[in-house]
Enzyme design. Structure first.
Site, PDB file in Angstrom:
ATOM      1  N   HIS A  42      -4.896  -2.252  -4.417  1.00  0.00           N
ATOM      2  CA  HIS A  42      -6.092  -1.405  -4.521  1.00  0.00           C
ATOM      3  C   HIS A  42      -6.595  -1.207  -5.962  1.00  0.00           C
ATOM      4  CE1 HIS A  42      -5.935  -0.856  -0.328  1.00  0.00           C
ATOM      5  NE2 HIS A  42      -5.112   0.161  -0.267  1.00  0.00           N
TER       6      HIS A  42
ATOM      7  N   HIS B 120     -11.589   3.481   1.764  1.00  0.00           N
ATOM      8  CA  HIS B 120     -10.251   3.750   2.290  1.00  0.00           C
ATOM      9  C   HIS B 120     -10.187   5.102   3.002  1.00  0.00           C
ATOM     10  CE1 HIS B 120      -5.866   3.754   2.539  1.00  0.00           C
ATOM     11  NE2 HIS B 120      -5.842   2.537   2.018  1.00  0.00           N
TER      12      HIS B 120
ATOM     13  N   GLU C  47     -10.429  -0.783   7.043  1.00  0.00           N
ATOM     14  CA  GLU C  47     -10.945  -1.216   5.746  1.00  0.00           C
ATOM     15  C   GLU C  47     -11.539  -2.614   5.878  1.00  0.00           C
ATOM     16  OE1 GLU C  47      -7.516  -0.564   2.956  1.00  0.00           O
ATOM     17  OE2 GLU C  47      -6.715   0.290   4.813  1.00  0.00           O
TER      18      GLU C  47
END
Length: 350
Positions: free
Chosen positions: A104, A178, A315
């Protein structure tokens, strides 16, 4: 036009909470810290509004905890094996923030920075646009990358998220949101009785560290088959190896007939509230994460607590570790070319 309220100070920069809504009662709240979706209020089958997104009441909690609740994640969402990749003959070393791997966007990804508010555009639907300049070398990535994210609430009860980026060097980009959703209401318990449909015949096989190996498998006769609405809890405790590796679901599904046009990726239905959420995207994959590592340690909104599987993530993305798998769609963004990606979360009642 959005409503703007103070939400704190981070690194000497002002943080705000923006509210956008439609005439039917749907309300979304976004903060420019992390480009984060803080709240989505939608009606249930009794006409009562409820918040279906997990989040925090204070910006300090978004700083403190690392569950990426509602955040815009990047420069590259999801995992990159060994925190490295090769591009144009150069090996790039990224920040390690999940063992030896990168997840991420790194230690200070897009979820941990203050974004700039962009000038509002006059249109029929309410929106807020945020921007961020990710400098060359940030978290190990090449190129100065200008990023914009636009949130819109439409009269069709849609939350539309549009992503735009451009770099002065070849780089890799894979942006997503997210948010953890619980259609019964945030803080109301787990999502095991939610029904899920994923428009996918195939998924990417993970290793023990939840990183795709490059192998693609069919969902047929496995707990990964969500082609029709299925209770999330039905197979989540299966001894199927992929479920064991992820401690539940934390996998990438390959969306059927994916293209650069909006395509339905998934649908979630909560029988208790009657709420339905449909997910549409222009990306080829969707990561379904069943909130396996929420621990009930952090304070949720309204005094609630978020325990294990208290929310689910969908996602939309390029596949995880795509830069290291030549058979996956490429996340490479060429210099001065435009990255564009749209995702819609559409709410209704059944």
């Amino acid at each position: 036009m959005s409503i703007k309220k103070d939400f704190g100070i981070v690194d000497g920069k002002s943080v705000y909470l923006f509210t956008i809504k439609n005439s039917k009662g749907m309300v979304a709240k976004i903060t420019n810290y992390g480009g984060t979706l803080v709240s989505v209020m939608v009606q249930d089958n009794k006409g009562e509004l409820g918040d279906v997104v997990l989040g925090y009441e204070k910006v300090e909690d978004y700083i403190k905890y690392n569950y990426f609740l509602g955040a815009t994640v990047g420069r590259v969402a999801n995992r990159i094996e060994n925190s490295s990749f090769e591009l144009n003959g150069t090996q790039y070393k990224l920040a390690k923030n999940e063992g030896e791997n990168h997840i991420h966007g790194g230690i200070v990804g897009f979820d941990k920075v203050v974004w700039e508010e962009k000038q509002q555009v006059k249109e029929s639907d309410e929106c807020i646009e945020l921007s961020y300049l990710s400098i060359d070398g940030e978290e190990g990535y090449p190129g100065n990358l200008n990023v914009r994210v636009k949130y819109t609430v439409t009269e069709d009860n849609e939350l539309k998220i549009e992503y735009f980026a451009i770099s002065d060097k070849d780089t890799i980009v894979n942006l997503t949101n997210h948010s953890y959703f619980n259609l019964t209401g945030q803080g109301s318990g787990d999502i095991l009785k939610h029904k899920l449909m994923i428009n996918s015949d195939k998924f990417t096989i993970n290793n023990k560290l939840s990183i795709p190996t490059g192998e693609i498998a069919k969902v047929d006769n496995t707990p990964m088959d969500f082609r029709v609405l299925t209770y999330i809890g039905e197979n989540i405790s299966s001894d199927y190896e992929q479920i064991v590796f992820g401690n539940g679901y934390d996998h990438n599904w390959i969306i059927n007939n994916s293209s650069e046009k909006l395509n339905k990726a998934a649908e979630v239905y909560d029988e208790k509230s009657g709420r339905v959420m449909e997910v549409y995207t222009t990306k080829p994959g969707v990561q379904f994460y069943s909130g396996n590592f929420l621990k009930g340690l952090e304070p949720g909104k309204g005094g609630t607590t978020y325990y294990k599987r208290g929310g689910l993530c969908l996602e939309t993305q390029y596949f995880p570790n795509a830069i290291n798998n030549e058979n996956f769609p490429s996340p490479i963004l060429k210099a001065n070319e435009n990255y564009e990606h749209s995702t819609i979360y559409k709410f209704s009642i059944r």
